[in-house]
Design a protein around this motif. Structure first.
Motif, PDB file in Angstrom:
ATOM      1  N   LYS A  96     -67.059  -7.324  38.622  1.00  0.00           N
ATOM      2  CA  LYS A  96     -68.336  -6.726  38.244  1.00  0.00           C
ATOM      3  C   LYS A  96     -68.723  -7.049  36.803  1.00  0.00           C
ATOM      4  CE  LYS A  96     -70.630  -2.189  38.220  1.00  0.00           C
ATOM      5  NZ  LYS A  96     -70.429  -0.734  38.490  1.00  0.00           N
ATOM      6  N   HIS A  97     -67.728  -7.233  35.920  1.00  0.00           N
ATOM      7  CA  HIS A  97     -67.997  -7.363  34.483  1.00  0.00           C
ATOM      8  C   HIS A  97     -67.574  -8.718  33.918  1.00  0.00           C
ATOM      9  CE1 HIS A  97     -68.892  -3.027  33.791  1.00  0.00           C
ATOM     10  NE2 HIS A  97     -68.081  -2.861  34.818  1.00  0.00           N
ATOM     11  N   LYS A  98     -67.415  -9.735  34.755  1.00  0.00           N
ATOM     12  CA  LYS A  98     -66.815 -10.983  34.276  1.00  0.00           C
ATOM     13  C   LYS A  98     -67.649 -11.679  33.196  1.00  0.00           C
ATOM     14  CE  LYS A  98     -68.433 -13.779  38.207  1.00  0.00           C
ATOM     15  NZ  LYS A  98     -67.972 -14.608  39.348  1.00  0.00           N
ATOM     16  N   GLN A 110     -67.004 -13.217  27.083  1.00  0.00           N
ATOM     17  CA  GLN A 110     -67.444 -13.495  25.716  1.00  0.00           C
ATOM     18  C   GLN A 110     -66.256 -13.867  24.836  1.00  0.00           C
ATOM     19  OE1 GLN A 110     -70.264 -10.762  23.961  1.00  0.00           O
ATOM     20  NE2 GLN A 110     -70.749  -9.891  25.962  1.00  0.00           N
ATOM     21  N   GLN A 111     -66.498 -14.741  23.884  1.00  0.00           N
ATOM     22  CA  GLN A 111     -65.423 -15.223  23.016  1.00  0.00           C
ATOM     23  C   GLN A 111     -65.456 -14.602  21.622  1.00  0.00           C
ATOM     24  OE1 GLN A 111     -62.648 -17.362  23.481  1.00  0.00           O
ATOM     25  NE2 GLN A 111     -63.110 -16.758  25.564  1.00  0.00           N
ATOM     26  N   GLU A 113     -53.208 -15.684  23.213  1.00  0.00           N
ATOM     27  CA  GLU A 113     -52.476 -16.756  23.896  1.00  0.00           C
ATOM     28  C   GLU A 113     -53.278 -17.372  25.038  1.00  0.00           C
ATOM     29  OE1 GLU A 113     -47.769 -15.543  23.498  1.00  0.00           O
ATOM     30  OE2 GLU A 113     -48.953 -14.631  25.089  1.00  0.00           O
ATOM     31  N   ALA A 114     -53.799 -16.522  25.910  1.00  0.00           N
ATOM     32  CA  ALA A 114     -54.428 -17.020  27.136  1.00  0.00           C
ATOM     33  C   ALA A 114     -55.903 -17.368  26.948  1.00  0.00           C
ATOM     34  CB  ALA A 114     -54.283 -15.985  28.253  1.00  0.00           C
ATOM     35  N   LEU A 115     -56.631 -16.536  26.202  1.00  0.00           N
ATOM     36  CA  LEU A 115     -58.073 -16.742  26.049  1.00  0.00           C
ATOM     37  C   LEU A 115     -58.440 -17.452  24.752  1.00  0.00           C
ATOM     38  CD1 LEU A 115     -59.374 -13.278  27.318  1.00  0.00           C
ATOM     39  CD2 LEU A 115     -58.992 -15.370  28.607  1.00  0.00           C
ATOM     40  N   GLY A 152     -62.476 -19.038  32.472  1.00  0.00           N
ATOM     41  CA  GLY A 152     -62.914 -19.785  31.292  1.00  0.00           C
ATOM     42  C   GLY A 152     -62.161 -21.069  31.043  1.00  0.00           C
ATOM     43  N   GLN A 153     -61.115 -21.337  31.866  1.00  0.00           N
ATOM     44  CA  GLN A 153     -60.293 -22.542  31.696  1.00  0.00           C
ATOM     45  C   GLN A 153     -59.778 -22.660  30.256  1.00  0.00           C
ATOM     46  OE1 GLN A 153     -59.587 -24.999  34.435  1.00  0.00           O
ATOM     47  NE2 GLN A 153     -60.047 -22.983  35.291  1.00  0.00           N
TER      48      GLN A 153
END
Length: 330
Positions: free
Chosen positions: A157-159, A164-165, A189-191, A290-291
């Motif tokens: 619902k909130h993706k 946002q970065q 680490e991930a984002l 977001g890859q």
């Protein structure tokens, strides 16, 4: 009791320190290897020192173990790989049940470590393992399925908002402070996203002044009635729409749009078992969307210069990945 760890293992130790103090009646401190080497704790041969590293190959952990060995301080090591390099420097070494992972940062290890220490605390407790305590723990673990389903629905619902970065804050109290720290680490680490972590009152004493409408704030609620999460949640809407409140306060009421409503735990010490999966799932799914899993080529050069794992660690990771891929094909 002294828990020596780094990264996600340290965060997991922070999630259970309060519980271990209550269960054993002993003081429990969490500390990094760097602080040990800098003389940041009064530790001697009478201290019960537990050193934690899922990989067993972290160079800073091994440096701390060498220090303890030189000082004549016995250690107990917890790891996912008892044949790892830390074995050589440990007086006793135990597998805490997670194994190793082929990704280069911890995913399953934190949750498993928390569950291990909860059982460890039960076994050490002066009153033994009561049926009611085991029942509470079992119910909380079973509630994780509900938590995961709730988090997945919220992400769907909130993706766009979660993608946002801009910088993010993670705010949590007590055991949830460790979850807040882990959340910030996973976003980094991930984002590859700037993230910070605070206790609520520390957040309100300065860091909140940098907030703007594009900032994101995750509030990790607990059972502490003295905390002001509901007030902070309401007030934050005056600055930013990007608020995500992980709580059980609305479990029997109409749930606001920006609340991730999870089942309630029987005690604040068990809350991380329910809040941690939410943060892990958001980090993993948003990294997929977001890859953002891969680092820049510049980081690869940096990583080669500044080794944080022992020499054969990357070979071991590849071997684990190959075994995992074989299992998936069966």
């Amino acid at each position: 009791m002294v828990l020596v760890a780094s990264g996600s293992s340290l965060n997991g130790a922070m999630m259970v320190a309060q519980y271990l103090m209550k269960a054993t009646g002993k003081n429990v401190i969490t500390i990094t290897p760097e602080s040990i080497l800098a003389g940041g704790a009064l530790i001697d041969e009478h201290s019960f020192v537990i050193v934690i590293s899922q990989s067993g190959a972290s160079t800073n952990i091994i440096a701390a173990l060498k220090y303890f060995q030189d000082e004549g301080i016995e250690t107990v090591s917890l790891t996912g790989n008892i044949e790892s390099p830390m074995r050589e420097y440990s007086d006793r070494i135990f597998d805490y049940g997670v194994g190793n992972e082929y990704v280069d940062f911890v995913t399953m290890g934190v949750q498993t470590l928390v569950e291990f220490f909860l059982m460890f605390g039960l076994a050490l407790g002066s009153d033994g393992i009561s049926e009611s305590t085991l029942k509470d723990l079992g119910n909380t673990i079973r509630d994780q399925d509900t938590v995961i389903n709730t988090a997945e629905a919220y992400i769907k619902k909130h993706k766009l908002q979660l993608a946002q970065q801009q910088p993010a804050f993670f705010v949590g109290n007590g055991p949830n402070y460790g979850v807040a720290k882990e959340g910030a680490l996973k976003f980094q680490e991930a984002l590859k996203r700037p993230a910070m972590y605070y206790e609520p009152e520390e957040f309100l004493h300065g860091p909140d002044m940098q907030l703007s409408p594009d900032y994101t704030v995750f509030l990790l609620d607990d059972l502490n009635t003295a905390s002001r999460f509901d007030e902070v949640f309401t007030a934050l809407h005056l600055i930013t729409p990007n608020i995500h409140f992980v709580t059980s306060r609305y479990f029997s009421e109409k749930v606001p749009n920006d609340v991730i409503n999870i089942p309630g735990a029987s005690s604040s010490e068990l809350v991380p078992l329910l809040t941690l999966p939410v943060i892990q799932l958001i980090s993993a799914e948003m990294a997929d969307i977001g890859q953002t899993w891969e680092t820049t080529p510049f980081f690869a050069e940096f990583d080669q210069k500044i080794a944080i794992k022992t020499q054969d660690y990357q070979k071991e990771l590849k071997s684990i990945q190959q075994e995992w891929e074989k299992d998936q094909q069966k």
